[in-house]
Design an enzyme around this catalytic site. Structure first.
Site, PDB file in Angstrom:
ATOM      1  N   GLU A   1     -18.694  17.947   1.772  1.00 25.68           N
ATOM      2  CA  GLU A   1     -17.816  18.650   0.833  1.00 25.68           C
ATOM      3  C   GLU A   1     -18.278  18.474  -0.603  1.00 25.68           C
ATOM      4  OE1 GLU A   1     -13.745  18.531   3.572  1.00 25.68           O
ATOM      5  OE2 GLU A   1     -14.081  16.984   2.053  1.00 25.68           O
TER       6      GLU A   1
ATOM      7  N   GLY B   1       0.829  -1.212   0.000  1.00 26.18           N
ATOM      8  CA  GLY B   1       0.000   0.000   0.000  1.00 26.18           C
ATOM      9  C   GLY B   1       0.856   1.251   0.000  1.00 26.18           C
TER      10      GLY B   1
ATOM     11  N   ALA C   1      -6.275  10.524   7.416  1.00 20.82           N
ATOM     12  CA  ALA C   1      -4.906  10.566   6.913  1.00 20.82           C
ATOM     13  C   ALA C   1      -3.857  10.798   8.005  1.00 20.82           C
ATOM     14  CB  ALA C   1      -4.797  11.624   5.818  1.00 20.82           C
TER      15      ALA C   1
ATOM     16  N   GLY D   1      -0.341   4.398   0.183  1.00 17.27           N
ATOM     17  CA  GLY D   1      -1.112   5.535   0.681  1.00 17.27           C
ATOM     18  C   GLY D   1      -0.361   6.258   1.779  1.00 17.27           C
TER      19      GLY D   1
ATOM     20  N   VAL E   1      -1.787  -7.619  -4.787  1.00 19.59           N
ATOM     21  CA  VAL E   1      -1.593  -8.678  -3.790  1.00 19.59           C
ATOM     22  C   VAL E   1      -2.845  -9.537  -3.717  1.00 19.59           C
ATOM     23  CG1 VAL E   1      -1.227  -9.143  -1.336  1.00 19.59           C
ATOM     24  CG2 VAL E   1       0.073  -7.331  -2.471  1.00 19.59           C
TER      25      VAL E   1
END
Length: 429
Positions: A172, A12, A317, A14, A80
């Site tokens: 948003e 990953g 995040a 990210g 994966v």
């Protein structure tokens, strides 16, 4: 011959995976980072790609470019399919295998439709660049189709945009769509009127932004309604098809639906053969390792982590970045023969923007709303972007939108003219 260095495989690219790789940059280890895409995505601004404020290249960067200065990292683009925990190997779909000494799984989350996977066809979510460009295309094509439509009822459905889920993404998106639609229609279409644009936000709970302070949720609700967004609270969606959404005892005709209601963990639990929580996340130890599996760590949205105060670590995040740095520190501590430290999450606050001049921020000890919060939201996002060039471009794009209302990324790309295919069949190259 010198013994091979400790090998860390990270799945990953990210926030969590990239942070772990960078934090191990000077460690005496070899790193292999595997991702099915070649880019790192700044997901908090993905909705702005979907609403034509930014282009994909302004929120995504090649992983190889971001790690180009690290001599101890190798980047592999691959999917994966599983993990052999006994042999300590990561299995790839093409049959390849990647051995590891330490494994960090940071695969993120995927859309969850609460047992109604058939809704995904009509209500796409927003997790990838592909999702964002597909939604942008659908939004803009709806306006183009409405311009040509002569049937009033069908035109009404084309100009009705529905968002399901009242969290930060839903809020948003709702504000951005109404600003995009009205700015696009005003003075640029011959038969459309901005007052005919309809944006509906459906939330099953009793308030939007349920993880924020109730005062900020109330402010957000009022701000959305002032903008013209129709907010429906306490109503669960019961059906979605190509031309409508059903919720409560109502049905609205709408040709554009966006899913922002829920996410589920990727198949890490299945790969590892362990028990997950109700959302499918892996239950991890305080140091983010998987109990019973030596040298295996799970971080980010796919990990179920409880803080010392009993509250879960949120799937945001900053939490993923902190977890990535922590796991890197734990791996270095173990190699040095020192005990691993427990993960301590430092919450920086919850942020959500409502429109181009309004936002809410919940720092816990204080709350900020309105225009000052919007500026803080913008500064925070610019600060956390990974490249100086991107910071400059995004700042200029936001300034242009703020001054003119126009969005430079308002492009529809496809192989055939839109007039030659129905709205839902047009594909982007």
């Amino acid at each position: 011959m010198p013994s091979p260095r400790h090998k860390v495989v990270i799945v990953g690219g990210g926030f969590g995976g990239l942070s772990a790789a960078k934090a191990l940059g000077k460690a005496n280890v070899d790193i292999v980072l595997i991702d099915r895409r070649n880019h790192h995505l700044f997901q908090p601004l993905l909705y702005q790609v979907a609403t034509a404020a930014l282009s994909p290249s302004e929120v995504a960067w090649p992983i190889r470019h971001l790690l180009r200065r690290q001599d101890n990292v190798r980047v592999l683009m691959g999917t994966v399919s599983g993990v052999d925990t006994k042999a300590k190997r990561v299995l790839l779909e093409d049959g390849a295998q990647e051995p590891f000494d330490s494994l960090v799984l940071a695969t993120g989350a995927q859309h969850a439709y609460f047992g109604h996977d058939e809704w995904e066809t009509f209500a796409p979510g927003l997790k990838t660049v592909e999702d964002a460009t597909a939604i942008r295309r659908k939004l803009l094509l709806a306006l183009e189709a409405a311009e040509r439509e002569t049937d009033d009822e069908r035109r009404k459905g084309l100009l009705t945009f529905t968002i399901i889920g009242g969290g930060p993404t839903g809020v948003e998106m709702a504000g951005a769509i109404i600003e995009l639609g009205r700015a696009s229609i005003r003075g640029q279409f011959n038969t459309l009127d901005p007052k005919h644009l309809r944006v509906v936000l459906i939330e099953g709970g009793e308030r939007v932004l349920s993880n924020f302070d109730p005062e900020l949720s109330d402010y957000t609700l009022k701000a959305l309604r002032r903008m013209g967004v129709e907010v429906e609270l306490g109503r669960m969606v019961s059906g979605i098809d190509a031309e409508s959404v059903r919720f409560g005892d109502q049905r609205i005709e709408t040709h554009t639906v966006i899913w922002a209601a829920g996410v589920a963990a990727s198949p890490v639990v299945k790969w590892l053969g362990i028990e997950g929580d109700r959302a499918g996340r892996a239950k991890v130890a305080p140091d983010l390792s998987v109990p019973g599996l030596e040298d295996v760590y799970v971080i980010g949205d796919v990990a179920s982590v409880t803080q010392a105060n009993g509250k879960p670590v949120p799937g945001v995040a900053p939490a993923a970045k902190q977890a990535g740095k922590h796991v890197a520190r734990v791996i270095k501590q173990k190699l040095a023969g020192r005990p691993a430290e427990p993960f301590r999450y430092k919450h920086a606050g919850d942020l959500a923007t409502i429109g181009k001049s309004s936002a809410v921020i919940d720092f816990g000890f204080t709350k900020v709303k309105g225009w000052p919060a919007w500026w803080l939201w913008g500064i925070a996002h610019i600060y956390f972007l990974v490249e100086t060039r991107t910071r400059i471009f995004i700042t200029l794009s936001w300034l242009w939108i703020y001054l003119t209302g126009q969005r430079s990324a308002r492009l529809i790309t496809h192989g055939e003219a839109a007039s030659q295919k129905p709205l839902e069949e047009v594909d982007e190259n």
